[in-house]
Design an enzyme around this catalytic site. Structure first.
Site, PDB file in Angstrom:
ATOM      1  N   SER A 210       0.847  -1.189   0.000  1.00 54.24           N
ATOM      2  CA  SER A 210       0.000   0.000   0.000  1.00 54.24           C
ATOM      3  C   SER A 210       0.890   1.249   0.000  1.00 54.24           C
ATOM      4  O   SER A 210       1.671   1.442  -0.927  1.00 54.24           O
ATOM      5  CB  SER A 210      -0.955  -0.032   1.190  1.00 54.24           C
TER       6      SER A 210
ATOM      7  N   HIS B  31      -7.631  -5.175  -1.661  1.00 60.98           N
ATOM      8  CA  HIS B  31      -6.359  -4.621  -1.187  1.00 60.98           C
ATOM      9  C   HIS B  31      -5.605  -5.577  -0.264  1.00 60.98           C
ATOM     10  O   HIS B  31      -4.388  -5.477  -0.118  1.00 60.98           O
ATOM     11  CB  HIS B  31      -6.630  -3.292  -0.472  1.00 60.98           C
TER      12      HIS B  31
ATOM     13  N   ASP C 149      -9.092  -4.623  -6.374  1.00 59.40           N
ATOM     14  CA  ASP C 149      -8.775  -3.680  -5.295  1.00 59.40           C
ATOM     15  C   ASP C 149      -9.675  -2.451  -5.412  1.00 59.40           C
ATOM     16  O   ASP C 149      -9.535  -1.652  -6.339  1.00 59.40           O
ATOM     17  CB  ASP C 149      -7.297  -3.285  -5.390  1.00 59.40           C
TER      18      ASP C 149
END
Length: 773
Positions: free
Chosen positions: A619, A731, A696
């Protein structure tokens, strides 16, 4: 005498190698090494803990918990007795979670769970009578489509959201409160961006303490651009001919945001009033927090922010008249203002310029330069500090109105630690509830009236939990000891973790966590993996128990034996406002400089294989890894980017503009923060890997696709670049075994890097960047 950086590191290593044994810390005198299956796939070597639902009864200290067999019990600390209220055989099938009513007469069950976003989910809800154990549906025709449900404090009604409309249930009668909910209109639940970036939860409704009123937010997404996420398998074994498409209203930088309104429902007659919060233009308004500041239903506090979240105003709503007033406001244009969701009602006090009728609440603010506790009057006026110093309060954990105490956790001992304190809002006396001279990371859960608490020791040694009364210093009993885990870990040789501070050229000191491989010898050479996250206000270097996870595995596997360094760069949290705000309007710049500097210092150590220093992040950490490679510093030999942002124009507006401001006011900043320079990717000796889930909904796959195109278009060669997508994964990258594959792939790349003996160079690498034919 000032020690050099190298000297500090050598001292740190020596201390780590001969660190004193802490109580409850495994002596790690065994010979077994952690395996991939034990650390990545299984949770067998994880500490256990219990969580309870405290309930308000005549006797403080009652709580509800679920036994291992599934049965629901109430336990009383005062009587030390437990009572089964729902036996295991009466638990509804496919139960996901439960909430007992405040009057203890019924249990609300969520079943048929379907995940939506980070916090939200759809489910069916059932009400179970505790006396008869009979169960009835909340709504007769539900089909796993209820978004949220919550008991009123009185326990005789439920507010719930279905189809983005607000409903109430009372004694079997269901009433529609709103009727215009739909794809663009949300009542009582947040849309995607408010759930992810502002409220951090799946609800946007709040009962008054006396159950007379219900405040709720309405989000209007009209005009908000849509992003489409495709699901190619859609949980099927064989791919459907056409992917399922999920349209999400997802505002990116400088695009239209959802508008928000505050409403108040009178539960006695189901009338709704809309309260104007007109302190900012409607298109600019963000409502960050809603909290009742009353024991009844008289006043409501609303914390409002401007679009870029560097101005805030606390609006007090007088519910009887609907009138509003600005009680407090803040200018944070030197950086940004965090939405800390910490407003907690205290009660009427005669303090400062107020009188005995003035209502007060406590909240956190960093206007002094450090986040501290303050008393605020709903009538306005200057806040009254309850704590101060060059350290930060991290959370308010309970208010004891009877004893006039605020309980809180803070970094007073060190920014990597958490200790528990109370402060009197009458005398301002601060009292530690734990030994704050000893390194530790504590968390806590207080009973309904703050007379008892479950104290969790969360590290650095093996966690445990004890039950306390606020009137006693000795624990009433131990709830979880994790003794079996400690005994089990005695069979293993474990990596050695130590902490130190690294001073950088600008004078700031960075917190570093170092993990040395099993059997570490300063006479050997070890590869190193940096594992940053590095985002604004985040913290990775803490003295929590460090899970025996992938990082522990790569330090244990005899074919890998990586040293790991986790460095909290400038911009990260709990080091004061100035330290955080350094990265404002220039994300990725200082963070990358700090990681590169740390790597160059590590490379000077005799036992570090300076030719094999890798960096991996997920991330924001993936983005930071990309920015580090972009510097072309030569400090790192391998980059591993998981689910990275590659261009902040592609991320959501409320997160990005908080730190970067708008595109029109900071165009150059956005150009600089995007990952666009490719020489560092061409020159990194061991190459790089990009991993991303195609499903995602947070950091869109678009980021990896755009980055990959930029790299290919600028002549990065195949032996340098590897890209791995994970079909339909969000994610977290877990769909269809994706997480296991992901970590195996990372381990494989680290193994390959450790054994890379020379530059890999295909014949076309010797040509110009126009090698593609």
């Amino acid at each position: 005498m000032k020690l050099s950086v190298l000297s500090v590191l050598l001292v740190s290593v020596a201390q780590a190698a001969a660190a004193p044994w802490r109580p409850r810390e495994p002596r790690a005198a065994g010979s077994k090494r952690l395996t991939f299956n034990e650390t990545v796939i299984s949770a067998a070597l994880s500490p256990s803990s219990i969580s309870v639902q405290w309930i308000a009864t005549e006797n403080d200290g009652d709580y509800v918990y679920q036994e291992e067999d599934g049965s629901i019990k109430i336990e009383s600390i005062v009587t030390n007795r437990s009572q089964t209220i729902v036996p295991a055989e009466k638990i509804p099938a496919d139960a996901y979670s439960y909430w007992i009513s405040p009057d203890l007469s019924a249990v609300l069950w969520a079943t048929n769970y379907t995940k939506q976003y980070r916090h939200s989910f759809f489910a069916d809800y059932y009400i179970q009578d505790v006396e008869t154990l009979e169960t009835v549906p909340l709504v007769e025709d539900m089909v796993g489509d209820i978004q949220y449900a919550e008991w009123s404090p009185s326990g005789d009604s439920i507010a719930f959201v279905r189809g983005n409309n607000l409903w109430t249930w009372s004694d079997g009668t269901v009433t529609a409160i709103t009727k215009d909910g739909g794809p663009d209109m949300f009542h009582g639940v947040p849309d995607w961006i408010y759930e992810e970036e502002i409220l951090g939860d799946r609800f946007a409704l709040w009962f008054s303490p006396d159950s007379e009123l219900l405040a709720f937010l309405t989000f209007n997404e009209t005009g908000v651009p849509t992003f489409t996420v495709q699901y190619f398998m859609d949980n099927q074994e064989i791919a459907p001919p056409y992917p399922r498409e999920l349209d999400i209203r997802y505002p990116k930088v400088s695009e239209t945001n959802p508008t928000v309104k505050l409403n108040i429902l009178q539960l006695s007659d189901n009338t709704v009033s809309t309260i104007p919060i007109d302190v900012f233009d409607p298109s600019e308004l963000i409502v960050g927090e809603v909290a009742w500041v009353t024991d009844t239903h008289t006043e409501l506090a609303v914390k409002a922010f401007n679009r870029v979240q560097d101005e805030s105003k606390v609006v007090i709503v007088e519910t009887a008249s609907g009138e509003t007033k600005i009680a407090h406001e803040r200018d944070g244009t030197d950086g940004w203002l965090d939405n800390l969701l910490s407003i907690s009602y205290v009660g009427p006090l005669a303090l400062g310029s107020g009188d005995a009728s003035s209502a007060y609440y406590v909240d956190l603010s960093d206007h002094s330069g450090w986040t501290h506790l303050y008393l605020f009057s709903t009538s306005g006026g200057d806040p009254i500090p309850l704590t101060e110093g060059e350290w930060e309060v991290t959370s308010i954990v309970s208010i004891d109105q009877e004893r006039e105490l605020v309980y809180y956790l803070s970094t007073q001992h060190h920014s990597t630690e958490r200790h528990l304190y109370s402060v009197s809002y009458r005398t301002f006396e601060i009292t530690p509830l734990v030994d704050d001279t000893v390194e530790a990371y504590w968390s806590v859960s207080f009973s309904a009236k703050a007379g008892y608490y479950i104290l969790t020791y969360a590290g650095p040694s093996v966690p445990y939990q004890e039950l306390y009364s606020v009137n006693q210093t000795a624990p009433l009993r131990t709830l979880t000891s994790n003794a079996a885990l400690i005994e089990k870990l005695e069979e293993y040789a474990l990596p050695n973790i130590s902490y130190f501070e690294l001073e950088i050229p600008s004078g700031e000191k960075l917190n570093v966590m170092q993990r040395l491989p099993v059997g570490f010898s300063p006479d050997k050479k070890y590869p190193v993996l940096f594992t940053p996250y590095g985002g604004p206000g985040a913290q990775e270097v803490s003295k929590r128990w460090q899970s025996l996870d992938f990082n522990a595995y790569i330090a244990s596997d005899p074919e890998l034996e990586y040293v790991t360094w986790t460095v909290d760069n400038r911009g990260t949290g709990y080091r004061g406002r100035e330290f955080r705000s350094l990265v404002a309007k220039q994300l990725g710049k200082l963070e990358a400089e700090d990681q590169v500097y740390a790597a160059k210092q590590a490379a000077k150590l005799d036992w570090v294989d300076s030719e094999h220093i890798a960096i991996w992040g997920w991330s924001y950490g993936g983005y930071l890894t990309g920015k580090v490679l972009e510097t072309d510093s030569g400090a790192f030999s391998l980059g591993l980017l998981t689910a990275p942002v590659s261009d902040w124009r592609l991320y959501d507006s409320m997160y990005t503009e908080r730190y970067m401001k708008t595109l029109s006011t900071n165009a150059e900043g956005y150009n600089t923060t995007a990952i666009r320079h490719t020489d560092g990717f061409k020159n990194v000796e061991g190459g790089f890997l990009i991993q991303h889930g195609t499903g995602d909904d947070n950091v869109h796959f678009q980021n990896a696709a755009a980055l990959g195109d930029t790299l290919i278009g600028n002549g990065v060669t195949p032996e340098k670049m590897q890209v791995q997508w994970f079909t339909d994964s969000d994610h977290s990258i877990r769909y269809n075994g994706g997480n296991v594959f992901l970590y195996r792939q990372l381990a494989q790349r680290l193994y390959k890097e450790k054994n890379r003996a020379k530059k890999e160079q295909h014949q076309w690498s010797k040509r110009s960047q126009d090698w593609v034919v």
